[in-house]
Scaffold this active site. Structure first.
Site, PDB file in Angstrom:
ATOM      1  N   TYR A  64       0.837  -1.202   0.000  1.00 32.41           N
ATOM      2  CA  TYR A  64       0.000   0.000   0.000  1.00 32.41           C
ATOM      3  C   TYR A  64       0.872   1.253   0.000  1.00 32.41           C
ATOM      4  O   TYR A  64       0.693   2.166  -0.815  1.00 32.41           O
ATOM      5  CB  TYR A  64      -0.897  -0.034   1.233  1.00 32.41           C
ATOM      6  CG  TYR A  64      -1.817   1.152   1.400  1.00 32.41           C
ATOM      7  CD1 TYR A  64      -3.079   1.155   0.812  1.00 32.41           C
ATOM      8  CD2 TYR A  64      -1.444   2.255   2.163  1.00 32.41           C
ATOM      9  CE1 TYR A  64      -3.940   2.240   0.978  1.00 32.41           C
ATOM     10  CE2 TYR A  64      -2.291   3.331   2.330  1.00 32.41           C
ATOM     11  CZ  TYR A  64      -3.534   3.323   1.732  1.00 32.41           C
ATOM     12  OH  TYR A  64      -4.379   4.402   1.894  1.00 32.41           O
ATOM     13  N   THR A  95     -11.561   5.051   8.777  1.00 29.83           N
ATOM     14  CA  THR A  95     -12.312   4.483   7.671  1.00 29.83           C
ATOM     15  C   THR A  95     -12.478   2.979   7.854  1.00 29.83           C
ATOM     16  O   THR A  95     -11.721   2.352   8.605  1.00 29.83           O
ATOM     17  CB  THR A  95     -11.588   4.739   6.334  1.00 29.83           C
ATOM     18  OG1 THR A  95     -10.321   4.045   6.350  1.00 29.83           O
ATOM     19  CG2 THR A  95     -11.338   6.238   6.131  1.00 29.83           C
TER      20      THR A  95
END
Length: 323
Positions: A208, A243
């Protein structure tokens, strides 16, 4: 620059370098007290915007906020059911809003190409393309074109989609492209020597972060290849936002830092601001956090050279061509 402005700038820089206060809700709350350039009501009335990964988290909140500013919002999701909650939120916030679901897996380059060709026919002028879709795979996986999933989702898909939508973006004069990157990219250098993460033990968090570094470099490369009079391209990072992706992929981090995490509204703020403000109409290739430009490197060993940057561009061109 006045003494007060200079002190404010210095304080903002200290927050940024300290990371914990700057990336957390603390940094947002302290900085936002001094903002005086809120998007005006109706700033995006009648303008089309396209948000990838709009089914939840920052993407969903961004879509709602843009609809509140009058935008016609196109929600890019992998399946129709992923957009239902976002559509309901938009309808509740703005009953008269125009929102349309666009089904496309941005990691599948064939789907991206087909979708963009059809989208161009329906939407001849696109004000903003927001690359928000993100993944943090638990283990290495590949797409239909055999690209590593994080690379395809964060870099190759957005590259192909941006180039395919150049015409409607340019018609907005200038259109805007916004990459939702991450401050997690800072420790990473540009890994064009192993972009598909084939070497060593695979780690989703590292994959990521590596691809978020690529996004920031790609932002600068797009700015070099596309005149700002046609399209401006920017990257931003939202800080530490609470999130669903963070909760699922980084549960320990989420538990430890939980009280300091930003909510979706705070995390999405700079995305919305970059979409709606006139301040970025004539600049391109910058990296933003909390409505201010930020350095892209803090240590010398993460800096890439011209050859590495060129290899990233060629990697994307090769993927686009199916090579």
């Amino acid at each position: 620059m006045t003494v007060t402005t200079a002190l404010g700038t210095m304080f903002d820089t200290v927050l940024d370098r300290a990371i914990v206060p700057g990336y957390s809700r603390i940094g947002y709350l302290l900085r936002s007290r001094h903002w005086d350039d809120e998007p005006r009501p109706g700033a995006l009335r009648g303008k089309a915007v396209l948000v990838t990964g709009a089914g939840r988290g920052l993407g969903a909140t961004t879509a709602v906020r843009l609809a509140e500013l009058g935008a016609r919002v196109h929600l890019v999701v992998r399946s129709m059911d992923k957009a239902e909650r976002t559509l309901a939120r938009i309808a509740e916030a703005v009953p008269s809003a125009e929102a349309q679901v666009e089904v496309c897996d941005v990691s599948d380059l064939d789907q991206v190409t087909e979708f963009a060709a059809e989208f161009r026919q329906r939407v001849p002028e696109l004000h903003a393309l927001i690359h928000n879709a993100g993944v943090m795979p638990a283990e290495r996986a590949t797409t239909a074109q055999r690209h590593e999933t994080a690379l395809a989702t964060h870099v190759l898909g957005p590259f192909v989609l941006t180039r395919a939508l150049r015409e409607p973006l340019s018609a907005a004069a200038p259109g805007r492209v916004i990459f939702v990157a991450s401050g997690g990219m800072y420790p990473q250098r540009l890994r064009v020597d192993d972009p598909e993460f084939r070497e060593g033990e695979y780690n989703g968090t590292t994959a990521y972060a590596r691809t978020k570094r690529m996004q920031v470099v790609l932002t600068e490369l797009f700015a070099e290849h596309i005149p700002a009079a046609d399209v401006v391209v920017h990257a931003m990072h939202p800080g530490w936002a609470n999130t669903p992706g963070v909760a699922e992929s980084m549960p320990l981090f989420n538990r430890i830092v939980g009280p300091l995490l930003r909510d979706d509204e705070q995390g999405a703020d700079t995305i919305v601001w970059l979409t709606a403000t006139a301040r970025v109409d004539h600049s391109s290739g910058q990296f933003w956090h909390d409505r201010a430009t930020r350095p892209t490197h803090y240590v010398p060993w993460t800096r890439e050279n011209a050859e590495q940057r060129a290899k990233l561009w060629q990697l994307c061109l090769d993927a686009e061509a199916g090579r």
